[in-house]
Design a protein around this motif. Structure first.
Motif, PDB file in Angstrom:
ATOM      1  N   GLN A   1       1.431  -1.044   0.160  1.00  0.00           N
ATOM      2  CA  GLN A   1      -0.314  -0.220  -0.291  1.00  0.00           C
ATOM      3  C   GLN A   1       0.994   1.138  -0.453  1.00  0.00           C
ATOM      4  O   GLN A   1       0.635   2.272  -0.662  1.00  0.00           O
ATOM      5  N   LYS A   2       1.704   1.198   0.712  1.00  0.00           N
ATOM      6  CA  LYS A   2       2.951   2.411   0.923  1.00  0.00           C
ATOM      7  C   LYS A   2       3.553   2.778   0.054  1.00  0.00           C
ATOM      8  O   LYS A   2       3.861   3.604  -0.689  1.00  0.00           O
TER       9      LYS A   2
ATOM     10  N   ASP B   1       1.293   3.573  -3.126  1.00  0.00           N
ATOM     11  CA  ASP B   1       1.298   5.801  -2.515  1.00  0.00           C
ATOM     12  C   ASP B   1       1.993   6.455  -3.256  1.00  0.00           C
ATOM     13  O   ASP B   1       1.939   7.145  -3.202  1.00  0.00           O
TER      14      ASP B   1
ATOM     15  N   ASN C   1      -5.692   6.156   5.060  1.00  0.00           N
ATOM     16  CA  ASN C   1      -4.180   5.258   5.783  1.00  0.00           C
ATOM     17  C   ASN C   1      -4.052   5.809   6.543  1.00  0.00           C
ATOM     18  O   ASN C   1      -2.983   7.223   6.542  1.00  0.00           O
TER      19      ASN C   1
ATOM     20  N   MET D   1       4.299   4.036   8.590  1.00  0.00           N
ATOM     21  CA  MET D   1       3.943   3.871   7.246  1.00  0.00           C
ATOM     22  C   MET D   1       3.130   5.211   6.692  1.00  0.00           C
ATOM     23  O   MET D   1       3.447   6.430   6.346  1.00  0.00           O
ATOM     24  N   TRP D   2       2.371   6.251   7.960  1.00  0.00           N
ATOM     25  CA  TRP D   2       1.407   6.940   7.468  1.00  0.00           C
ATOM     26  C   TRP D   2       1.156   7.832   8.642  1.00  0.00           C
ATOM     27  O   TRP D   2       2.492   8.758   8.671  1.00  0.00           O
TER      28      TRP D   2
END
Lengths: 258, 310
Positions: free
Chosen positions: A36-37, A40, A60, A138-139
């Motif tokens: 997902q990262k 992004d 996220n 990560m977010w």
């Protein structure tokens, strides 16, 4: 029962499968978050930092990942663990040493049931923790923290208990580790898929059939935006499944021969 | 004397076939009951029923004079079919794990003082696995697995041991060790045994009572002492006048136990011992010429094979 729980606990903490499953659950979640990262980052590179497309990814957070960490893949690991753990003594014949010492089938079934439940709830909490930590790192931590988050987590844990009842029922029904494992892996996927298809094909307008499967219970509590109606429905459905599968599994186990 | 096991009309069916058919058995405290029968005769199924592993279709099982299965089970150790072990664990861990299933409080206050670790090490020594105690059971030979199975069965000092083919896979030395262990447990602790084995000679060294099972039926129960007396004597006399000899011998043994083949008169007596010296004296006194007299010993094995219908 106390002796049996002691016996099962000793067996549990010496079982490699417990640690392997924990590692797999963590790895699966980290992989999902990593993908997902990466998505992004790629989106950001492709469309520019201020584009609308990039903003989609900003949903996220630690909170969102915590509440959506119980993916079907994670549930699949739960199923594998329960199949191996509950059927293990039947597969290698060690169950004979338990029954012959005077323990009833009901005691044996529920000792395995409760230990498996304890482990799956632990797996669930680990998943949520990893989701939260990974998502935050990560977010961001994410907004919307309130008492409702605790309620959502509890509903998800009840959903896990429903899966545990289902997997234990499969173990009592099939008796064999391999077939129980296959069914435990396939069923959560198959049911979700079939019920979603039914939802697509039959337009019931106000009701989604898939909401009434265990995965529906968990997904009803996987967002801070969940309505109280959805939460109550999820909780009730999960409790009904727990009751049905626990009773059915117990009835099958009571007549079991080894 | 306390009854350890009593079954009444015990029946187990698989499909339409009764594998155990209306078996009524009685085992008193201190007995070593040898259960004998061909493969598939129903021995293992009967043992599984006694241990609660299988559920009966009819009949009753009473253990220790009618104690609940929960309480009775704590006093029973067993090996049925293959020894049930955690193959990825050591002998010590296997014993440690299964020892958690023993509820000493349920067994009586005097058991509480037993040191569990000490008991486990003693059992490992008794079954001769001291050097392999830390090795994984999966790496054991069949004989070693059998010994570990026996150690697990002996956990908690059981009063009744149910052993299905306990010396399977053991070498002669191992068989002797197990036999000695059984004799020790019987003599020192008064343990009661229900044992099945195909090694009849081995069984005959320890058993006090036999039960012969065939096609699910308990064909016969016989005390070892009676069997020794019944199965040991058979005499063949070679005479010049078989008819006269039969007449004389009939006064000593039942007529149905006498058979004639040409000049040989065979006396195969299961009911009374044959007094061969007296027999010879009577024949000679009556003018019957005896040219040969053979004492034959019928083995335990022959006796059972005959009873089992082969």
């Amino acid at each position: 029962m106390k002796d049996l729980l002691k016996f099962e606990s000793r067996k549990l903490f010496h079982a490699k499968i417990l640690y392997i499953c924990i590692i797999i659950v963590i790895a699966v979640l980290l992989l999902f978050m990593g993908v997902q990262k990466l998505t992004d980052v790629l989106m950001e590179e492709i469309s520019g930092a201020e584009s609308d497309i990039f903003l989609i990814g900003t949903g996220n957070s630690g909170l969102s990942w915590m509440l959506s960490s119980l993916t079907p893949y994670v549930i699949m690991v739960f199923g594998v663990f329960t199949a191996i753990y509950v059927c293990g003594d039947f597969g290698n014949g060690t169950i004979k040493n338990i029954f012959s010492r005077g323990y009833s089938r009901t005691e044996v079934y529920f000792s395995k049931y409760f230990i498996s439940l304890f482990v799956l709830l632990g797996f669930g909490l680990i998943s949520m923790l990893i989701g939260f930590l990974g998502g935050t790192l990560m977010w961001r931590i994410g907004g919307g923290w309130s008492f409702k988050v605790i309620l959502l987590m509890l509903i998800q844990l009840v959903g896990i208990a429903a899966y545990n009842a289902l997997f234990c029922f499969f173990a009592a029904l099939l008796k064999k580790m391999a077939t129980t494992m296959i069914l435990a892996i396939a069923t959560p996927f198959a049911f979700s898929l079939i019920l979603s298809l039914i939802d697509l094909l039959v337009d019931l307008r106000r009701v989604n059939v898939s909401d009434f499967w265990i995965s529906g219970c968990i997904s009803s509590a996987s967002s801070v935006g969940a309505s109280s109606g959805d939460m109550i429905r999820g909780l009730v459905v999960a409790l009904v499944y727990i009751a049905i599968f626990t009773v059915c599994g117990w009835l099958l186990a009571r007549k079991r021969e080894v | 004397m306390q009854t350890i096991l009593e079954t009444r009309g015990l029946t187990k069916k698989y499909g339409n076939k009764a594998v155990v058919n209306n078996i009524s058995m009685h085992i008193d405290r201190g007995e070593v009951y040898g259960f004998i029968g061909r493969n598939g005769a129903g021995k293992t199924t009967f043992m599984r029923l006694v241990l609660g592993l299988a559920l009966p279709d009819a009949g009753e099982i009473s253990l220790f004079g009618g104690e609940s299965r929960k309480s009775a089970g704590q006093k029973i150790g067993s090996i049925v079919e293959a020894p049930a072990l955690y193959t990825n664990c050591s002998a010590y861990e296997n014993l440690k794990r299964f020892s958690t299933l023993i509820n000493y409080n349920r067994r009586g206050a005097q058991k509480r003082e037993i040191n569990e670790d000490q008991m486990i090490h003693e059992l490992i020594d008794i079954v001769g696995l001291t050097d392999a105690a830390k090795k994984k059971a999966g790496h054991y030979s069949l004989g070693m697995k059998q010994r570990l199975g026996l150690a697990i069965a002996m956990l908690g000092e059981p009063e009744f041991l149910v052993l299905d083919e306990p010396v399977n896979g053991l070498d002669p030395a191992g068989i002797k060790e197990i036999r000695d262990a059984i004799n020790n447990l019987k003599q020192a602790k008064g343990v009661t045994f229900l044992i099945s084995s195909h090694l009849l000679d081995e069984l005959s060294k320890i058993v006090t009572k036999y039960g012969i099972i065939n096609d699910g039926y308990l064909v016969e129960e016989v005390r070892a002492s009676d069997l020794d007396r019944m199965s040991s004597r058979s005499v063949t006399v070679v005479v010049d006048d078989p008819a006269k000899a039969v007449e004389i011998i009939s006064g000593l043994v039942p007529r149905e136990d006498i058979s004639v083949v040409e000049h040989a008169v065979n006396i195969s007596c299961h009911n009374v011992p044959v007094p061969s010296a007296e027999l010879n004296r009577r024949l000679v006194s009556a003018g019957v010429s005896v040219s040969a007299l053979h004492n034959k010993s019928v083995s335990v094995e022959d006796y059972f094979i005959e009873r089992m219908g082969r």
